[in-house]
Design an enzyme around this catalytic site. Structure first.
Site, short mmCIF file in Angstrom:
data_model
loop_
_atom_site.label_atom_id
_atom_site.label_comp_id
_atom_site.label_asym_id
_atom_site.label_seq_id
_atom_site.Cartn_x
_atom_site.Cartn_y
_atom_site.Cartn_z
CG ASP A 27 -1.70 -1.25 1.43
OD1 ASP A 27 -2.17 -1.81 0.42
OD2 ASP A 27 -1.86 -1.68 2.58
CD GLU A 43 -9.00 -4.36 -0.15
OE1 GLU A 43 -9.55 -4.42 0.97
OE2 GLU A 43 -8.13 -5.16 -0.52
#
Length: 319
Positions: free
Chosen positions: A34, A197
């Protein structure tokens, strides 16, 4: 001509989707979940999940990347399970101050909170704790994976994972908490496949682009997903940052829409996702992400930092 790369060129020329390989990366490029990228005074800062938000720096997007330490050495002050294992950093600069949003949760849980830390130099951070954006099983969303966009002074925080898709809420100024009276509203959802997401809203030209990751993100070494069900990056766009997002075929993002920007390719790039989008001062718009290199291994700790330039010339981002 190398047969493999010659084939890629033919596929691209014939209109079959092909992707550029990840950009060069030297130094510490592994275990980078991420990633979120920003620059200050010519130095690149990369923040990533794990290690209480790991900070790496480099003189160039290509590296060499070196480790600076954890963003929050003592973990988060938020009193919630998961406050020592912080996820999904997202960094922005607003009026000379840097804001980094992070998630406190546990895998598969809907009991989650979005926290925020602030800094003047990207190296020394003060944890302000919860933004007040929280979730539990009584709510339709999961309060993780936050992303901030400033639209002419209006600060919007987009967030969400699985459950009922991606949501957005207006923030106070400064953007340390949700605006009083502002209720999160849905901007993207897929009823048939809720594996959505990590939203990122990015403005280019007259459009706002909603990037998101979809599919199985993790644990490939223990439970390999069916072909095509691994992580990939998709996009919808709108002339408004607050909704009306549709994909290239005109399908609404709230009705399962999404055009693929990047997916597994080249035989060894597998499961790209957890993306950030950054208007790099040198490269122009770039897509940052993590991915598995099949030649190295599938464990979460082996995921690599990937990045590519993006071309918006036809109105849709192409890697």
């Amino acid at each position: 001509m190398n047969i493999f790369f010659g084939t890629l060129a033919i596929l691209s020329a014939s209109g079959v989707r092909g992707y550029a390989l990840p950009g060069a990366c030297s130094g510490i490029c592994t275990n980078t979940h991420d990633p979120s990228i920003i620059t200050r005074n010519g130095i690149y800062f990369r923040f990533s999940t794990g290690g209480r938000i790991a900070i790496h720096i480099a003189p160039n997007i290509t590296g060499p990347w070196t480790y600076k330490g954890p963003l929050l050495p003592k973990g988060s002050i938020i009193n919630l399970r998961g406050n020592q294992d912080l996820w999904a950093p997202d960094v922005s600069e607003v009026d000379g101050t840097y804001y980094l949003y992070y998630s406190v949760s546990t895998f598969g849980s809907q009991t989650s909170t979005i926290g925020v830390a602030v800094s003047n130099d990207l190296e020394n951070w003060t944890d302000l704790g919860s933004t007040g954006i929280t979730s539990d099983p009584s709510k339709p969303y999961n309060a993780i994976d936050a992303n901030l966009i400033d639209v002419n002074g209006t600060k919007l925080l987009t967030f969400g994972s699985f459950w009922n898709g991606l949501y957005q809420v207006q923030m106070q100024t400064p953007p340390t908490s949700a605006r009083t009276g502002s209720t999160p509203y849905q901007i993207s959802h897929n009823q048939a496949d809720k594996a959505m997401e990590g939203p990122t809203v990015f403005r280019n030209g007259g459009y706002y682009y909603l990037f998101f990751s979809k599919g199985s993100c993790c644990g490939y070494d223990k439970n390999m997903p069916a072909a095509g069900k691994e992580y990939k990056i998709l996009v919808c766009r709108s002339t408004s940052p607050t909704g009306g997002f549709v994909d290239k075929s005109g399908v609404s993002c709230t009705s399962g829409g999404g055009t693929v920007v990047l997916e597994s390719h080249s035989g060894w790039v597998y499961g790209p996702g957890g993306q950030c989008v950054y208007d790099d001062p040198v490269q122009g718009p770039i897509l940052g992400y993590h991915y598995v290199d099949r030649r190295i291994g599938y464990a979460d700790g082996q995921k690599r930092f990937g990045w590519n330039k993006m071309d918006f010339s036809d109105g849709w981002p192409v890697v």
